[in-house]
Structure formats: C-alpha cells, structure tokens
Scaffold this motif. Sequence first.
Motif, PDB file in Angstrom:
ATOM      1  N   GLY A   2       0.812  -1.204   0.000  1.00 14.30           N
ATOM      2  CA  GLY A   2       0.000   0.000   0.000  1.00 14.30           C
ATOM      3  C   GLY A   2       0.851   1.260   0.000  1.00 14.30           C
ATOM      4  N   PHE A   3       0.161   2.367  -0.319  1.00 11.21           N
ATOM      5  CA  PHE A   3       0.841   3.660  -0.322  1.00 11.21           C
ATOM      6  C   PHE A   3       0.771   4.255   1.078  1.00 11.21           C
ATOM      7  CE2 PHE A   3      -0.587   3.147  -4.715  1.00 11.21           C
ATOM      8  CZ  PHE A   3       0.595   3.394  -5.396  1.00 11.21           C
ATOM      9  N   SER A   4       1.834   4.961   1.441  1.00 10.02           N
ATOM     10  CA  SER A   4       1.860   5.632   2.738  1.00 10.02           C
ATOM     11  C   SER A   4       1.054   6.924   2.660  1.00 10.02           C
ATOM     12  CB  SER A   4       3.299   5.941   3.147  1.00 10.02           C
ATOM     13  OG  SER A   4       3.897   6.828   2.213  1.00 10.02           O
ATOM     14  N   LYS A   5       0.762   7.481   3.833  1.00  9.58           N
ATOM     15  CA  LYS A   5      -0.019   8.718   3.873  1.00  9.58           C
ATOM     16  C   LYS A   5       0.733   9.872   3.217  1.00  9.58           C
ATOM     17  CE  LYS A   5      -2.648   7.558   8.045  1.00  9.58           C
ATOM     18  NZ  LYS A   5      -2.978   7.982   9.428  1.00  9.58           N
ATOM     19  N   GLU A   6       2.048   9.885   3.358  1.00 10.64           N
ATOM     20  CA  GLU A   6       2.833  10.953   2.745  1.00 10.64           C
ATOM     21  C   GLU A   6       2.763  10.888   1.216  1.00 10.64           C
ATOM     22  OE1 GLU A   6       6.757  10.742   4.216  1.00 10.64           O
ATOM     23  OE2 GLU A   6       6.238  11.391   6.260  1.00 10.64           O
ATOM     24  N   GLU A   7       2.837   9.668   0.662  1.00 12.15           N
ATOM     25  CA  GLU A   7       2.759   9.519  -0.789  1.00 12.15           C
ATOM     26  C   GLU A   7       1.382   9.913  -1.310  1.00 12.15           C
ATOM     27  OE1 GLU A   7       3.823   5.483  -1.362  1.00 12.15           O
ATOM     28  OE2 GLU A   7       5.982   5.868  -1.396  1.00 12.15           O
ATOM     29  N   ILE A   8       0.344   9.523  -0.570  1.00 12.10           N
ATOM     30  CA  ILE A   8      -1.021   9.900  -0.972  1.00 12.10           C
ATOM     31  C   ILE A   8      -1.193  11.422  -0.930  1.00 12.10           C
ATOM     32  CG2 ILE A   8      -3.453   9.743  -0.341  1.00 12.10           C
ATOM     33  CD1 ILE A   8      -2.881   6.912   0.668  1.00 12.10           C
ATOM     34  N   SER A   9      -0.651  12.050   0.116  1.00 12.52           N
ATOM     35  CA  SER A   9      -0.736  13.504   0.239  1.00 12.52           C
ATOM     36  C   SER A   9       0.007  14.201  -0.895  1.00 12.52           C
ATOM     37  CB  SER A   9      -0.162  13.943   1.586  1.00 12.52           C
ATOM     38  OG  SER A   9      -0.181  15.345   1.713  1.00 12.52           O
ATOM     39  N   LYS A  10       1.201  13.702  -1.239  1.00 15.54           N
ATOM     40  CA  LYS A  10       1.960  14.289  -2.346  1.00 15.54           C
ATOM     41  C   LYS A  10       1.221  14.128  -3.676  1.00 15.54           C
ATOM     42  CE  LYS A  10       6.580  13.702  -0.353  1.00 15.54           C
ATOM     43  NZ  LYS A  10       7.889  13.024  -0.508  1.00 15.54           N
ATOM     44  N   THR A  11       0.584  12.947  -3.852  1.00 21.06           N
ATOM     45  CA  THR A  11      -0.163  12.710  -5.089  1.00 21.06           C
ATOM     46  C   THR A  11      -1.347  13.661  -5.203  1.00 21.06           C
ATOM     47  OG1 THR A  11       0.453  10.366  -4.997  1.00 21.06           O
ATOM     48  CG2 THR A  11      -1.360  10.971  -6.454  1.00 21.06           C
ATOM     49  N   ARG A  12      -2.055  13.867  -4.084  1.00 24.16           N
ATOM     50  CA  ARG A  12      -3.187  14.788  -4.091  1.00 24.16           C
ATOM     51  C   ARG A  12      -2.737  16.210  -4.378  1.00 24.16           C
ATOM     52  NH1 ARG A  12      -6.702  12.735   1.199  1.00 24.16           N
ATOM     53  NH2 ARG A  12      -7.530  10.808   0.220  1.00 24.16           N
ATOM     54  N   LYS A  13      -1.634  16.625  -3.787  1.00 26.52           N
ATOM     55  CA  LYS A  13      -1.118  17.969  -4.047  1.00 26.52           C
ATOM     56  C   LYS A  13      -0.713  18.137  -5.508  1.00 26.52           C
ATOM     57  CE  LYS A  13       0.617  18.929   0.624  1.00 26.52           C
ATOM     58  NZ  LYS A  13       1.825  19.203   1.443  1.00 26.52           N
ATOM     59  N   LEU A  14      -0.096  17.066  -6.054  1.00 26.52           N
ATOM     60  CA  LEU A  14       0.309  17.125  -7.457  1.00 26.52           C
ATOM     61  C   LEU A  14      -0.896  17.267  -8.376  1.00 26.52           C
ATOM     62  CD1 LEU A  14       2.580  16.884  -9.563  1.00 26.52           C
ATOM     63  CD2 LEU A  14       2.267  14.406  -9.487  1.00 26.52           C
ATOM     64  N   TRP A  15      -1.959  16.459  -8.101  1.00 27.81           N
ATOM     65  CA  TRP A  15      -3.156  16.536  -8.930  1.00 27.81           C
ATOM     66  C   TRP A  15      -3.861  17.882  -8.782  1.00 27.81           C
ATOM     67  CZ3 TRP A  15      -4.450  13.889 -12.975  1.00 27.81           C
ATOM     68  CH2 TRP A  15      -3.990  12.585 -13.140  1.00 27.81           C
TER      69      TRP A  15
END
Length: 208
Positions: A2-15
């Motif tokens: 699974g993805f970590s919370k930091e990676e999910i947060s970075k992905t959301r910011k990127l999008w």
Amino acid sequence: MGFSKEEISKTRKLWSSLLRGIKTIFVLFTMFLSFLLVSAPIFLAVADALLPSALLHRFSSPANLSSHLTNYDFRHSLIDIPLISIIRSAVILCVYGLCDGPKLSRGPYLTITMICSVSSLVYVSLKAAFVFGEPAIGDGGGNYFRAAEVALFLCSSVLAIGHIIVAYRTSCRERKKLLVFKIDIEAVSACKNVYPRYQKILQQERLK
C-alpha cells in the motif's frame, strides 16, 4: 504493498496543482479569445493593410513596383490591389474608432464597411477578369507568377468578405449589449417608481 499517507498527500497535491494549472490555462485562453473577438476589426484592418502589400512585394522587385506606378495599366498593373486594401482598411478603422455603442450596433460602421467591402470586391472582380484574360507576364513568368497573382486577388477578396462578417458580428454584439443595458435601465426606473410608493404605504400604516 500500500501507499503511505505521505505519498497519498503528495499525489493529491500534485493533482490539485495540475488541475489549477489547467484551469489557469483555460481562463487565459478564454480571455485571449475574447480579446481577439473584441479587437477583431482592428486586427483585420491591420492585416488588410499589410498582407496584400507583402504579397505584391514578395513576387515583384522594387524596380517593377516603380514601373507599375509610373506606367499604370488597369489590365496588367497590380499595384492598385494593395492600395485598395490600404484605403479600405483605413476608412473602416477610422469609422470604427469614431463610432460608439449605438453607432456600432446599427449605423455608420456597418453601412460604410458594407459599401467599402462590396465596392472593392466589384473592382477586384473586374480587374481579375482583365488580368486573367491576358497571358501571364512578370518577373518570373509562367506558373509561379500566375499563382502569385491568384493569391493576391484571393487575399484581397477574402479580407473584404472578412470585413463584412466582422462588422455584422460586431453590430450584433453591440445590439445585445444595448438591449441588456435598456433592460437594466427599465428595471432601475421601475424600482425607483415603486420604492417611494412603498415608503408612503409604510408611513400610512404606522400612523394608523
């Protein structure tokens, strides 16, 4: 895995950054198109003054241009085509600059543009009948010079038709603006007429 919370947060910011960038580009593109539509008469007049002259200069030497001026012949000389375009664009641009909203909606701008464009189209059509009825003569001769002549006549004719279309669309746009402005004025006038009556009724009710 699974993805970590930091990676999910970075992905959301990127999008979110990507979406903001797309929205900004869309807004800028819309503003640019709106600017082009509003300034279409000016841009078209500038193009009308420059393009035919540039085409004639492209396939004619300066010596040949001077000879066209000194030894003008309606059947062979092409110097009058860019001159007609320059005069047409200058007249239309001056009228457009002097007219305000009501005159742009119906009046001098549309009328003078129609007269200038139609008269220049008639002149260019008559000249084309004489020019293309004669054998091709010019610097290069042959097919290249004939194709350049066709391009010059087509350019002048298309720009004349473009003036008519732009003037009509400008007239329609200004009529819509005046209609909306008239509705707003009538609404404000109605409110001004109703408001004193409403105040008078309130005063009468308070005195009872």
